[in-house]
Write a protein that holds these residues in place. Structure first.
Motif, PDB file in Angstrom:
ATOM      1  N   VAL A  64       2.825   2.804 -16.334  1.00  0.00           N
ATOM      2  CA  VAL A  64       3.855   3.073 -17.320  1.00  0.00           C
ATOM      3  C   VAL A  64       5.151   2.512 -16.754  1.00  0.00           C
ATOM      4  CG1 VAL A  64       5.127   4.838 -18.580  1.00  0.00           C
ATOM      5  CG2 VAL A  64       2.704   5.180 -18.065  1.00  0.00           C
ATOM      6  N   VAL A  65       5.669   1.484 -17.421  1.00  0.00           N
ATOM      7  CA  VAL A  65       6.935   0.871 -17.001  1.00  0.00           C
ATOM      8  C   VAL A  65       7.814   0.822 -18.247  1.00  0.00           C
ATOM      9  CG1 VAL A  65       8.028  -1.107 -15.885  1.00  0.00           C
ATOM     10  CG2 VAL A  65       5.676  -0.508 -15.301  1.00  0.00           C
ATOM     11  N   SER A  66       8.754   1.762 -18.340  1.00  0.00           N
ATOM     12  CA  SER A  66       9.553   1.901 -19.550  1.00  0.00           C
ATOM     13  C   SER A  66      10.744   0.942 -19.565  1.00  0.00           C
ATOM     14  CB  SER A  66      10.057   3.337 -19.680  1.00  0.00           C
ATOM     15  OG  SER A  66      11.079   3.570 -18.738  1.00  0.00           O
ATOM     16  N   LYS A  67      11.443   0.932 -20.679  1.00  0.00           N
ATOM     17  CA  LYS A  67      12.619   0.077 -20.829  1.00  0.00           C
ATOM     18  C   LYS A  67      13.756   0.490 -19.901  1.00  0.00           C
ATOM     19  CE  LYS A  67      11.867  -1.594 -25.476  1.00  0.00           C
ATOM     20  NZ  LYS A  67      12.426  -1.716 -26.828  1.00  0.00           N
ATOM     21  N   ALA A  68      13.690   1.688 -19.345  1.00  0.00           N
ATOM     22  CA  ALA A  68      14.702   2.121 -18.383  1.00  0.00           C
ATOM     23  C   ALA A  68      14.658   1.281 -17.111  1.00  0.00           C
ATOM     24  CB  ALA A  68      14.501   3.593 -18.034  1.00  0.00           C
ATOM     25  N   VAL A  69      13.509   0.654 -16.849  1.00  0.00           N
ATOM     26  CA  VAL A  69      13.370  -0.191 -15.655  1.00  0.00           C
ATOM     27  C   VAL A  69      14.122  -1.502 -15.832  1.00  0.00           C
ATOM     28  CG1 VAL A  69      11.695  -1.400 -14.198  1.00  0.00           C
ATOM     29  CG2 VAL A  69      11.184   0.880 -15.043  1.00  0.00           C
ATOM     30  N   ASN A  71      14.691  -5.273 -18.627  1.00  0.00           N
ATOM     31  CA  ASN A  71      14.190  -6.048 -19.763  1.00  0.00           C
ATOM     32  C   ASN A  71      12.729  -6.418 -19.538  1.00  0.00           C
ATOM     33  OD1 ASN A  71      14.111  -8.308 -18.082  1.00  0.00           O
ATOM     34  ND2 ASN A  71      16.096  -9.062 -18.762  1.00  0.00           N
ATOM     35  N   SER A  72      12.126  -7.123 -20.467  1.00  0.00           N
ATOM     36  CA  SER A  72      10.688  -7.387 -20.400  1.00  0.00           C
ATOM     37  C   SER A  72      10.296  -8.189 -19.162  1.00  0.00           C
ATOM     38  CB  SER A  72      10.208  -8.093 -21.662  1.00  0.00           C
ATOM     39  OG  SER A  72      10.768  -9.369 -21.766  1.00  0.00           O
ATOM     40  N   VAL A  73      11.146  -9.109 -18.746  1.00  0.00           N
ATOM     41  CA  VAL A  73      10.830  -9.908 -17.554  1.00  0.00           C
ATOM     42  C   VAL A  73      10.751  -9.007 -16.328  1.00  0.00           C
ATOM     43  CG1 VAL A  73      11.661 -11.749 -16.053  1.00  0.00           C
ATOM     44  CG2 VAL A  73      11.867 -11.982 -18.525  1.00  0.00           C
ATOM     45  N   VAL A  74      11.710  -8.123 -16.184  1.00  0.00           N
ATOM     46  CA  VAL A  74      11.745  -7.206 -15.042  1.00  0.00           C
ATOM     47  C   VAL A  74      10.575  -6.222 -15.106  1.00  0.00           C
ATOM     48  CG1 VAL A  74      13.098  -5.391 -13.911  1.00  0.00           C
ATOM     49  CG2 VAL A  74      14.237  -7.437 -14.789  1.00  0.00           C
ATOM     50  N   ARG A  75      10.310  -5.682 -16.287  1.00  0.00           N
ATOM     51  CA  ARG A  75       9.203  -4.727 -16.432  1.00  0.00           C
ATOM     52  C   ARG A  75       7.866  -5.365 -16.079  1.00  0.00           C
ATOM     53  NH1 ARG A  75      11.712  -3.713 -21.454  1.00  0.00           N
ATOM     54  NH2 ARG A  75       9.884  -4.486 -22.564  1.00  0.00           N
ATOM     55  N   LEU A  99      -5.792   7.464 -12.294  1.00  0.00           N
ATOM     56  CA  LEU A  99      -4.481   7.345 -11.682  1.00  0.00           C
ATOM     57  C   LEU A  99      -3.519   6.717 -12.671  1.00  0.00           C
ATOM     58  CD1 LEU A  99      -2.623   7.132  -9.060  1.00  0.00           C
ATOM     59  CD2 LEU A  99      -3.667   4.909  -8.732  1.00  0.00           C
ATOM     60  N   VAL A 100      -2.342   7.324 -12.837  1.00  0.00           N
ATOM     61  CA  VAL A 100      -1.270   6.742 -13.643  1.00  0.00           C
ATOM     62  C   VAL A 100      -0.068   6.571 -12.729  1.00  0.00           C
ATOM     63  CG1 VAL A 100       0.326   7.081 -15.563  1.00  0.00           C
ATOM     64  CG2 VAL A 100      -2.076   7.686 -15.829  1.00  0.00           C
ATOM     65  N   VAL A 101       0.456   5.352 -12.664  1.00  0.00           N
ATOM     66  CA  VAL A 101       1.638   5.052 -11.868  1.00  0.00           C
ATOM     67  C   VAL A 101       2.779   4.788 -12.837  1.00  0.00           C
ATOM     68  CG1 VAL A 101       2.640   3.534 -10.138  1.00  0.00           C
ATOM     69  CG2 VAL A 101       0.198   4.032 -10.072  1.00  0.00           C
ATOM     70  N   ARG A 102       3.829   5.616 -12.741  1.00  0.00           N
ATOM     71  CA  ARG A 102       4.993   5.473 -13.618  1.00  0.00           C
ATOM     72  C   ARG A 102       6.161   4.952 -12.797  1.00  0.00           C
ATOM     73  NH1 ARG A 102       8.716   9.584 -15.244  1.00  0.00           N
ATOM     74  NH2 ARG A 102       7.300  11.096 -14.335  1.00  0.00           N
ATOM     75  N   ALA A 103       6.654   3.775 -13.150  1.00  0.00           N
ATOM     76  CA  ALA A 103       7.774   3.171 -12.436  1.00  0.00           C
ATOM     77  C   ALA A 103       9.085   3.790 -12.911  1.00  0.00           C
ATOM     78  CB  ALA A 103       7.790   1.668 -12.661  1.00  0.00           C
ATOM     79  N   ALA A 107      12.803   0.904  -9.284  1.00  0.00           N
ATOM     80  CA  ALA A 107      11.704  -0.019  -8.976  1.00  0.00           C
ATOM     81  C   ALA A 107      12.074  -1.462  -9.313  1.00  0.00           C
ATOM     82  CB  ALA A 107      10.443   0.379  -9.733  1.00  0.00           C
ATOM     83  N   ALA A 108      13.046  -1.647 -10.198  1.00  0.00           N
ATOM     84  CA  ALA A 108      13.433  -3.000 -10.604  1.00  0.00           C
ATOM     85  C   ALA A 108      13.997  -3.801  -9.441  1.00  0.00           C
ATOM     86  CB  ALA A 108      14.456  -2.934 -11.739  1.00  0.00           C
ATOM     87  N   GLU A 109      14.755  -3.154  -8.553  1.00  0.00           N
ATOM     88  CA  GLU A 109      15.353  -3.852  -7.419  1.00  0.00           C
ATOM     89  C   GLU A 109      14.536  -3.743  -6.145  1.00  0.00           C
ATOM     90  OE1 GLU A 109      17.541  -1.735  -9.285  1.00  0.00           O
ATOM     91  OE2 GLU A 109      18.133  -3.481 -10.458  1.00  0.00           O
ATOM     92  N   ALA A 110      13.424  -3.032  -6.181  1.00  0.00           N
ATOM     93  CA  ALA A 110      12.625  -2.794  -4.987  1.00  0.00           C
ATOM     94  C   ALA A 110      11.740  -3.992  -4.662  1.00  0.00           C
ATOM     95  CB  ALA A 110      11.757  -1.562  -5.181  1.00  0.00           C
TER      96      ALA A 110
END
Length: 128
Positions: A64-69, A71-75, A99-103, A107-110
Motif C-alpha cells: 500500500v503506497v498512498s498519494k501521501a508518499v 506523485n505516481s513516479v515516486v510511489r 503480509l501487507v507493507v504500507r509505505a 519512504a519517498a526520500e529513503a
C-alpha cells in the motif's frame, strides 16, 4: 517481480490482514502480518483446532503506497524498492503467511538500505 502465487490482490484479503494481523510500525513503513492458523498462538475465539497437517500455501504479499508518499513516479519507485526487498525475505516467512507493507511519507526520500532496515526490524518484531 514477485511470482503471481505470492501476490496479495483482493481488497478483502488486504482488509483481513490489516484488521486481524499483527502490526509493527517503523519511521518509513508499517508492516501487517497475518500468520497461518498453524503458526500463530491459538485463542479461545479461533473456533475448532485445525488439522495436524501444516499448510503448504505460499506466503502472500501486498503493498500500500498512498498519494501521501508522492506523485505516481515516486510511489512506483517506492513500491518497486519494497517489492525487491520483500522478494529476498519471502523464504524467511512461515508458509501461508499474509503480509501487507504500507509505505509512509518518509519512504519517498529513503534509500533502499534504509527501507530494508525498517522492513527487517518490523518483520523481526511481528514474527517473534
Amino acid at each position: 517481480m514477485l511470482p503471481a502465487a505470492n501476490r496479495l490482490t483482493r481488497s478483502q484479503d488486504f482488509g483481513l490482514v490489516v484488521r486481524r494481523g499483527r502490526r509493527a510500525g517503523r519511521p518509513r513503513l508499517v508492516v501487517h502480518v497475518l500468520l497461518p492458523s498453524s503458526a500463530r498462538p491459538r485463542r479461545a475465539d479461533d473456533g475448532p483446532p485445525p488439522s495436524a497437517q501444516p499448510t503448504l500455501d505460499p506466503s502472500k504479499v501486498g503493498f500500500v503506497v498512498s498519494k501521501a508518499v508522492g506523485n505516481s513516479v515516486v510511489r512506483h519507485r517506492v513500491s518497486r524498492r519494497l517489492r525487491h526487498l520483500v522478494r529476498g525475505r519471502l523464504a524467511e516467512l512461515p508458509a501461508g503467511t499474509c503480509l501487507v507493507v504500507r509505505a509512509l511519507a518518509p519512504a519517498a526520500e529513503a534509500s533502499s538500505a534504509e527501507l530494508g532496515e525498517d522492513l527487517d526490524a518490523a518483520l523481526r518484531k511481528v514474527l517473534r
